[in-house]
Design a protein around this motif. Structure first.
Motif, PDB file in Angstrom:
ATOM      1  N   LEU A  96       0.701  -1.033   0.196  1.00  0.00           N
ATOM      2  CA  LEU A  96      -0.040   0.067   0.134  1.00  0.00           C
ATOM      3  C   LEU A  96       1.012   1.218  -0.019  1.00  0.00           C
ATOM      4  O   LEU A  96       0.622   1.991  -0.852  1.00  0.00           O
ATOM      5  CB  LEU A  96      -0.830   0.040   1.191  1.00  0.00           C
ATOM      6  CG  LEU A  96      -2.254   0.615   1.098  1.00  0.00           C
ATOM      7  CD1 LEU A  96      -3.016  -0.336   0.042  1.00  0.00           C
ATOM      8  CD2 LEU A  96      -2.919   0.387   2.304  1.00  0.00           C
ATOM      9  N   PHE A  97       1.666   1.423   0.953  1.00  0.00           N
ATOM     10  CA  PHE A  97       2.534   2.681   1.008  1.00  0.00           C
ATOM     11  C   PHE A  97       3.592   2.693  -0.211  1.00  0.00           C
ATOM     12  O   PHE A  97       4.137   3.875  -0.280  1.00  0.00           O
ATOM     13  CB  PHE A  97       3.121   2.617   2.407  1.00  0.00           C
ATOM     14  CG  PHE A  97       2.022   3.439   3.323  1.00  0.00           C
ATOM     15  CD1 PHE A  97       2.049   4.593   3.699  1.00  0.00           C
ATOM     16  CD2 PHE A  97       1.442   2.260   4.007  1.00  0.00           C
ATOM     17  CE1 PHE A  97       1.288   5.368   4.420  1.00  0.00           C
ATOM     18  CE2 PHE A  97       0.326   3.080   4.940  1.00  0.00           C
ATOM     19  CZ  PHE A  97       0.215   4.476   5.082  1.00  0.00           C
ATOM     20  N   ARG A  98       4.061   1.484  -0.759  1.00  0.00           N
ATOM     21  CA  ARG A  98       5.076   1.660  -1.644  1.00  0.00           C
ATOM     22  C   ARG A  98       4.348   2.172  -3.048  1.00  0.00           C
ATOM     23  O   ARG A  98       4.905   2.594  -3.926  1.00  0.00           O
ATOM     24  CB  ARG A  98       5.742   0.421  -1.847  1.00  0.00           C
ATOM     25  CG  ARG A  98       6.838   0.348  -0.757  1.00  0.00           C
ATOM     26  CD  ARG A  98       8.111  -0.492  -1.314  1.00  0.00           C
ATOM     27  NE  ARG A  98       7.563  -1.693  -1.848  1.00  0.00           N
ATOM     28  CZ  ARG A  98       8.402  -2.611  -2.467  1.00  0.00           C
ATOM     29  NH1 ARG A  98       9.534  -2.507  -2.545  1.00  0.00           N
ATOM     30  NH2 ARG A  98       7.858  -3.630  -3.009  1.00  0.00           N
ATOM     31  N   GLY A  99       2.931   1.807  -3.040  1.00  0.00           N
ATOM     32  CA  GLY A  99       2.400   1.929  -4.227  1.00  0.00           C
ATOM     33  C   GLY A  99       1.629   3.340  -4.477  1.00  0.00           C
ATOM     34  O   GLY A  99       1.164   3.867  -5.280  1.00  0.00           O
ATOM     35  N   VAL A 100       1.639   4.402  -3.344  1.00  0.00           N
ATOM     36  CA  VAL A 100       1.104   5.585  -3.245  1.00  0.00           C
ATOM     37  C   VAL A 100       2.157   6.729  -3.366  1.00  0.00           C
ATOM     38  O   VAL A 100       3.238   6.493  -2.481  1.00  0.00           O
ATOM     39  CB  VAL A 100       0.067   5.812  -2.210  1.00  0.00           C
ATOM     40  CG1 VAL A 100      -0.524   7.184  -2.069  1.00  0.00           C
ATOM     41  CG2 VAL A 100      -0.910   4.551  -2.060  1.00  0.00           C
TER      42      VAL A 100
ATOM     43  N   LEU B  83       1.156  12.364  -2.041  1.00  0.00           N
ATOM     44  CA  LEU B  83      -0.563  11.979  -2.381  1.00  0.00           C
ATOM     45  C   LEU B  83      -0.899  11.528  -0.659  1.00  0.00           C
ATOM     46  O   LEU B  83      -1.787  11.913   0.022  1.00  0.00           O
ATOM     47  CB  LEU B  83      -0.662  11.095  -3.380  1.00  0.00           C
ATOM     48  CG  LEU B  83      -2.313  10.798  -3.859  1.00  0.00           C
ATOM     49  CD1 LEU B  83      -2.862  12.324  -4.178  1.00  0.00           C
ATOM     50  CD2 LEU B  83      -2.344   9.910  -4.928  1.00  0.00           C
ATOM     51  N   ALA B  84       0.147  10.835  -0.239  1.00  0.00           N
ATOM     52  CA  ALA B  84      -0.110  10.238   1.128  1.00  0.00           C
ATOM     53  C   ALA B  84      -0.117  11.077   2.271  1.00  0.00           C
ATOM     54  O   ALA B  84      -0.931  11.195   3.111  1.00  0.00           O
ATOM     55  CB  ALA B  84       1.064   8.859   1.331  1.00  0.00           C
TER      56      ALA B  84
ATOM     57  N   GLY C  51       1.998  14.973   8.953  1.00  0.00           N
ATOM     58  CA  GLY C  51       2.935  14.769   8.009  1.00  0.00           C
ATOM     59  C   GLY C  51       4.089  13.951   8.125  1.00  0.00           C
ATOM     60  O   GLY C  51       4.526  13.103   7.501  1.00  0.00           O
ATOM     61  N   VAL C  52       4.671  13.926   9.791  1.00  0.00           N
ATOM     62  CA  VAL C  52       5.636  13.544   9.948  1.00  0.00           C
ATOM     63  C   VAL C  52       5.256  11.772  10.103  1.00  0.00           C
ATOM     64  O   VAL C  52       6.001  10.963   9.694  1.00  0.00           O
ATOM     65  CB  VAL C  52       6.180  13.719  11.252  1.00  0.00           C
ATOM     66  CG1 VAL C  52       7.455  12.636  11.797  1.00  0.00           C
ATOM     67  CG2 VAL C  52       6.895  15.124  11.281  1.00  0.00           C
ATOM     68  N   THR C  53       4.304  11.558  10.594  1.00  0.00           N
ATOM     69  CA  THR C  53       3.886  10.357  10.725  1.00  0.00           C
ATOM     70  C   THR C  53       3.772   9.722   9.116  1.00  0.00           C
ATOM     71  O   THR C  53       4.074   8.423   9.024  1.00  0.00           O
ATOM     72  CB  THR C  53       2.296  10.109  11.124  1.00  0.00           C
ATOM     73  OG1 THR C  53       2.406  10.659  12.435  1.00  0.00           O
ATOM     74  CG2 THR C  53       1.665   8.622  11.473  1.00  0.00           C
ATOM     75  N   THR C  54       3.257  10.175   8.131  1.00  0.00           N
ATOM     76  CA  THR C  54       3.156   9.824   6.844  1.00  0.00           C
ATOM     77  C   THR C  54       4.442   9.546   6.288  1.00  0.00           C
ATOM     78  O   THR C  54       4.703   8.715   5.637  1.00  0.00           O
ATOM     79  CB  THR C  54       2.140  10.744   5.890  1.00  0.00           C
ATOM     80  OG1 THR C  54       1.184  11.051   6.719  1.00  0.00           O
ATOM     81  CG2 THR C  54       1.923  10.025   4.580  1.00  0.00           C
ATOM     82  N   LEU C  55       5.423  10.441   6.657  1.00  0.00           N
ATOM     83  CA  LEU C  55       6.610  10.345   6.116  1.00  0.00           C
ATOM     84  C   LEU C  55       7.341   8.919   6.739  1.00  0.00           C
ATOM     85  O   LEU C  55       7.875   8.159   6.024  1.00  0.00           O
ATOM     86  CB  LEU C  55       7.497  11.218   6.566  1.00  0.00           C
ATOM     87  CG  LEU C  55       7.648  12.720   5.771  1.00  0.00           C
ATOM     88  CD1 LEU C  55       8.491  13.658   6.576  1.00  0.00           C
ATOM     89  CD2 LEU C  55       8.229  12.487   4.424  1.00  0.00           C
ATOM     90  N   VAL C  56       7.029   8.512   8.145  1.00  0.00           N
ATOM     91  CA  VAL C  56       7.353   7.527   8.602  1.00  0.00           C
ATOM     92  C   VAL C  56       6.798   6.282   8.021  1.00  0.00           C
ATOM     93  O   VAL C  56       7.471   5.273   7.662  1.00  0.00           O
ATOM     94  CB  VAL C  56       7.154   7.389  10.312  1.00  0.00           C
ATOM     95  CG1 VAL C  56       7.461   6.213  10.805  1.00  0.00           C
ATOM     96  CG2 VAL C  56       7.984   8.678  10.680  1.00  0.00           C
TER      97      VAL C  56
ATOM     98  N   SER D  30       5.333  20.557   3.568  1.00  0.00           N
ATOM     99  CA  SER D  30       4.856  22.015   3.524  1.00  0.00           C
ATOM    100  C   SER D  30       3.580  22.071   2.802  1.00  0.00           C
ATOM    101  O   SER D  30       2.852  22.819   2.916  1.00  0.00           O
ATOM    102  CB  SER D  30       6.077  22.584   2.640  1.00  0.00           C
ATOM    103  OG  SER D  30       6.055  22.176   1.146  1.00  0.00           O
ATOM    104  N   VAL D  31       3.216  20.908   2.116  1.00  0.00           N
ATOM    105  CA  VAL D  31       1.985  20.990   1.454  1.00  0.00           C
ATOM    106  C   VAL D  31       0.672  21.097   2.387  1.00  0.00           C
ATOM    107  O   VAL D  31      -0.234  21.362   1.951  1.00  0.00           O
ATOM    108  CB  VAL D  31       1.514  19.854   0.488  1.00  0.00           C
ATOM    109  CG1 VAL D  31       2.604  19.816  -0.734  1.00  0.00           C
ATOM    110  CG2 VAL D  31       1.742  18.525   1.092  1.00  0.00           C
TER     111      VAL D  31
END
Lengths: 253, 270
Positions: free
Chosen positions: B106-110, B114-115, B139-144, B212-213
């Motif tokens: 999932l997370f490699r595909g998005v 966008l995530a 934001g940081v959580t999504t990066l992680v 930043s988005v």
């Protein structure tokens, strides 16, 4: 030697093992008593290594059973870790942990699997390493040791858990010829001290000296078994004779 | 023999120097003689604007660095956990194994951006009790989450690179599956993938700017704000300089480490 009435240390009853379509063990029967040294001989691919790996529960058998001191260790629900804590295997390619010093290699199992305190485990390890001529190698990493030293370290690693059964899988096959002797000397010493051992080997001269019994494996079966003098000098089976004559031609007996 | 080599070396060095000067000189000359250079210079490389934008951009960059540090630590830990779960054996672990695979796919595909948008705007909008609503947090959580999916695969390749015989060896000594992983397999696996992990680190250091988005006031966002107020783009150059100050040395370090690692291995093999 213990009589047949006593419970065998190790007993294999009709053990079958296949890998995919390839049948490797086809009904192995084998009994090993306490303090006995049994040598498995036979051509490459006859199932010697697989047999040892099955005994150590590294491979699951398809049929038959393996008993350790009368207890079926291949039964469902058996605690494989508890079984493995009672035996040890030494591999052809040493399989020391390259990221650990010799001392840490040797003390890992006692400390983590047997709950021995570090100081105690290390004292014992240094003692054993000293006994096998590795006292000054305790703090080295395996890559700094010769093949013979690495294999001796691997044997010490197996011994630190005081195994009731020691399995040796062609432990000299990966060594340069001049290093074979030092490892065989260690095994001889173990045999003298009464260690129960099953070893797969190509060293027929060694098998003759050290074994109480020699088993010839052929196509997944024990074709012939008996005292080394009989099996190696006067085999009853044609296959054994052929195998031995090839070995003699190669100058290894 | 040595003399010939030395001569070749000296000749090689002078050829390299000459061609470097020629190529870079040509590029600079092409830029400077462009008709719009004066306009570009005042729009992008204006010293006054640079000085004016610098404090805010720098402060934003400090946030970038903190996000990077926290995310990187979380990624290294979480990804290792995922990789370990994924490499567990036995039928009992099938559900968690599947979960790990699903997560990674999932997370490699998005696309990362966008995530970040989905999580950063989506989760706070749900207004769940007890769940943080800060865009910075999400934001940081999504990066992680996104980087961990990649990093877990890096770890897994490391685990797969450790010979099976190491695992059997540990198991045969009576160590449990977990102990075998912990003491025999993982230390070797991690050591094998340190260069790849360092690459991921260099990449993350830049990608934190994507937060930043969500309106998080990190360096790029601060630069954007400055631009929207002054119609001058020099603040972007200021942000660029800051990122380069960190990422170039980090990339050099990663290369240096990889080279040293290769040398060590070839020595070991010899």
């Amino acid at each position: 030697m213990t009589g047949d009435h006593a419970v065998a240390r190790l007993r294999l009853d009709g053990v079958h093992k296949r890998f995919g379509a390839k049948v490797v063990l086809e009904g192995i029967d084998l009994v090993v008593h306490e303090h006995e040294v049994v040598c498995l001989i036979g051509p490459s691919g006859c199932g010697k290594s697989t047999l040892l790996r099955c005994v150590d529960l590294l491979e699951r058998i398809d049929r038959g059973r393996i008993l350790l001191d009368g207890r079926d260790i291949t039964a469902r629900g058996i605690d494989t870790n508890a079984v493995r804590k009672r035996m040890a295997i030494v591999f052809q390619s040493f399989n020391l942990f390259p990221h650990l010093s010799v001392l840490d290699n040797v003390t890992l199992a006692p400390r983590k699997a047997h709950g021995v305190r570090r100081s105690q485990a290390e004292a014992k390890a240094r003692d054993l390493l000293g006994r096998f001529g590795l006292a000054d190698k305790a703090d080295e990493y395996p890559e700094r040791l010769s093949g013979g030293q690495q294999q001796r370290a691997a044997i010490v690693r197996a011994l630190t858990i005081d195994p009731d059964l020691l399995l040796l899988d062609e432990v000299t096959s990966a060594l340069d010829p001049e290093l074979v002797g030092e490892v065989l000397a260690v095994i001889r010493e173990l045999a003298r001290s009464g260690m129960t051992m099953v070893l797969a080997t190509h060293e027929m001269g060694f098998a003759r000296d050290v074994a109480d019994r020699v088993c010839f494996l052929h196509e997944g079966r024990v074709l012939e078994s008996g005292p080394p003098a009989q099996v190696l000098r006067d085999p009853t089976q044609e296959r054994t004779r052929q195998f031995l004559s090839r070995i003699i031609d190669a100058g290894r007996l | 023999m040595r003399g010939w080599l030395a001569e070749e070396g000296a000749k090689g060095a002078s050829v390299a120097a000459l061609s470097t000067v020629a190529v870079f000189g040509l590029a600079v000359w092409a830029v400077l003689r462009s008709e719009n250079w004066d306009a570009v210079q005042s729009q992008f490389f204006n010293p006054e604007n640079f000085a004016e934008a610098w404090p805010d951009v720098l402060q934003g960059f400090w946030l970038d660095l903190r996000m990077f540090a926290i995310a990187q630590i979380a990624i290294l830990v979480f990804a290792l956990l995922v990789a370990v779960v994924r490499s567990l054996r036995g039928p009992a672990f099938l559900p968690v194994r599947l979960l790990a695979v699903l997560y990674i796919d999932l997370f490699r595909g998005v696309p990362l951006i966008l995530a970040i948008l989905l999580f950063g705007f989506g989760v706070p909008a749900l207004d769940l009790p007890g769940v943080p609503r800060s865009p910075l947090f999400w934001g940081v959580t999504t990066l992680v989450l996104s980087y961990s999916a990649y990093t877990a695969e890096v770890y897994r390749s490391g685990i797969d690179s450790v010979p099976e015989s190491q695992r059997s060896s540990a198991r045969s000594l009576g160590l449990t599956q977990w102990q075998s992983l912990r003491y025999a397999v993982l230390p070797q696996a991690v050591r094998n993938v340190v260069p790849a992990l360092l690459n991921g680190l260099v990449s993350l250091q830049k990608d934190v700017a994507l937060v930043s988005v969500l309106g998080v006031r990190e360096a790029v966002r601060e630069a954007q704000i400055y631009t929207s107020l002054t119609f001058n783009y020099t603040s972007y150059v200021a942000a660029t300089v800051l990122f380069l100050l960190i990422s170039v040395p980090a990339a050099r370090f990663a290369d240096w480490y990889s080279a040293r690692d290769r040398a060590r291995r070839s020595q070991m093999a010899a």
